[in-house]
Design an enzyme around this catalytic site. Structure first.
Site, PDB file in Angstrom:
ATOM      1  N   GLU A 119       0.831  -1.212   0.000  1.00  0.00           N
ATOM      2  CA  GLU A 119       0.000   0.000   0.000  1.00  0.00           C
ATOM      3  C   GLU A 119       0.863   1.260   0.000  1.00  0.00           C
ATOM      4  OE1 GLU A 119      -3.227   0.211  -0.140  1.00  0.00           O
ATOM      5  OE2 GLU A 119      -4.046  -1.716   0.508  1.00  0.00           O
ATOM      6  N   HIS A 142      -3.170   1.474   8.927  1.00  0.00           N
ATOM      7  CA  HIS A 142      -4.310   0.746   8.385  1.00  0.00           C
ATOM      8  C   HIS A 142      -4.419  -0.566   9.158  1.00  0.00           C
ATOM      9  CE1 HIS A 142      -7.039  -1.508   6.002  1.00  0.00           C
ATOM     10  NE2 HIS A 142      -6.103  -2.334   5.567  1.00  0.00           N
ATOM     11  N   HIS A 144      -7.528  -3.799  10.781  1.00  0.00           N
ATOM     12  CA  HIS A 144      -8.826  -4.464  10.580  1.00  0.00           C
ATOM     13  C   HIS A 144      -9.551  -4.661  11.918  1.00  0.00           C
ATOM     14  CE1 HIS A 144      -6.784  -6.560   6.820  1.00  0.00           C
ATOM     15  NE2 HIS A 144      -7.047  -5.293   6.608  1.00  0.00           N
ATOM     16  N   HIS A 214     -13.870  -3.584   5.119  1.00  0.00           N
ATOM     17  CA  HIS A 214     -12.426  -3.852   5.046  1.00  0.00           C
ATOM     18  C   HIS A 214     -11.671  -3.427   6.305  1.00  0.00           C
ATOM     19  CE1 HIS A 214      -8.413  -3.440   2.612  1.00  0.00           C
ATOM     20  NE2 HIS A 214      -8.218  -3.840   3.839  1.00  0.00           N
TER      21      HIS A 214
HETATM   22  O1  2HA Z   1      -1.461  -4.887   3.574  1.00  0.00           O
HETATM   23  O2  2HA Z   1      -4.469  -5.009   5.017  1.00  0.00           O
HETATM   24  O3  2HA Z   1      -5.485  -3.933   2.829  1.00  0.00           O
HETATM   25  C1  2HA Z   1      -2.453  -5.667   4.081  1.00  0.00           C
HETATM   26  C2  2HA Z   1      -3.770  -5.008   4.044  1.00  0.00           C
HETATM   27  C3  2HA Z   1      -4.195  -4.375   2.778  1.00  0.00           C
HETATM   28 ZN    ZN Z   2      -6.463  -4.239   4.860  1.00  0.00          ZN
END
Ligand code: 2HA
Ligand code: ZN
Length: 269
Positions: A119, A142, A144, A214
């Site tokens: 990313e 980023h 989850h 996501h």
């Molecule tokens: O790089 O979570 O969305 C791993 C991720 C990409």
């Molecule tokens: Zn991700």
């Protein structure tokens, strides 16, 4: 093994914070496999000796031209690397990159030739935008977070500021510590330019963007502060779910209580 962190306590502290956050992400169940990314602008910690370090890698294209990143340095999680490994061995699972003078390419300088996150173009585009705005923010995250992602599976929480107001109303600290709330990004393909562009636009109004089905993308002055914002938001989501599991819809703080808090803590409206 020589590390650029040796005898550089300020830089070592920043990388230590990345490692600590990476461990929290794993422990919280927000970082399965290689899930999530971290990039931190560490330019202010780079001395002449680091600037003189030769490249470990060949010159690599970023994929886009980012004029404000000339001469900047970033610590980046490695592509396909696990957060739980970054937590224990940050310089084996992440690397420092130097942006070259064309603002369109980079080299890896330390400690090992670990390829940065897939990313990278979107993370670097965010940093470029932050510098252009004169923002003090240096870190992007980023991840989850389970309960926040679950919320994005319902259309009603994708309406503008519905999730923000619900999460703020669960416990006073959430508005106090995440005063700009969450911006919603409708589903886009991971790593896509559309997702990156929508995220950059949302981060002008919010510190945390929620990617439908996501995850989240958060920015702040440092990586711990970015993590804290996601943590308080997910805590609110957990309180909401706990109340629903007890069989009732939580009342939430009243409008008057929210107003009082906003004034007392000098929060944006
Ligand atoms: O790089 O979570 O969305 C791993 C991720 C990409
Ligand atoms: Zn991700």
């Amino acid at each position: 093994m020589n590390s650029i962190l040796t005898n550089r306590p300020a830089l070592a502290y920043q990388v230590g914070q990345v490692a600590e956050v990476a461990g929290y992400l794993w422990q919280k169940g927000w970082a399965e496999r290689n899930g999530g990314n971290i990039t931190v602008n560490i330019t202010e910690y780079v001395d002449d000796a680091l600037r003189a370090l030769p490249a470990l890698s060949e010159i690599k294209p970023i994929g886009t031209t980012l004029p404000h990143l000339k001469g900047c340095y970033f610590f980046c999680k490695g592509t396909n690397r696990r957060m739980r490994d970054l937590a224990r061995w940050p310089m084996d699972n992440g690397s420092v990159i130097r942006i070259l003078d064309d603002c369109a390419s980079y080299v890896i300088i330390a400690d090992k030739e670990v390829q940065p996150t897939s990313e990278l173009p979107s993370h670097l585009s965010v940093h470029n935008h932050l510098i252009a705005k004169g923002s003090p923010y240096k870190a992007s995250l980023h991840t989850h977070p389970i309960e926040l992602i679950a919320m994005t599976h319902s259309k009603k929480y994708l309406e503008k500021d519905v999730a923000t107001n619900l999460l703020w109303s669960m416990i006073p600290e959430t508005k106090a510590f995440c005063p700009r709330g969450v911006g919603i990004i409708p589903y886009e393909l991971p790593s896509s330019v559309k997702l990156a562009d929508a995220t950059i636009a949302a981060l002008d109004d919010y510190d945390v963007a929620m990617w439908e089905k996501h995850g989240v993308f958060a920015i702040d002055t440092d990586i711990m502060a970015a993590f804290d914002q996601v943590d308080v938001l997910n805590k609110s989501a957990l309180i909401y779910i706990a109340a629903k599991n007890m069989g009732f819809e939580p009342d939430g703080m009243t409008r008057e209580q929210m107003r009082e808090l906003t004034v007392a803590f000098h929060l944006p409206k």
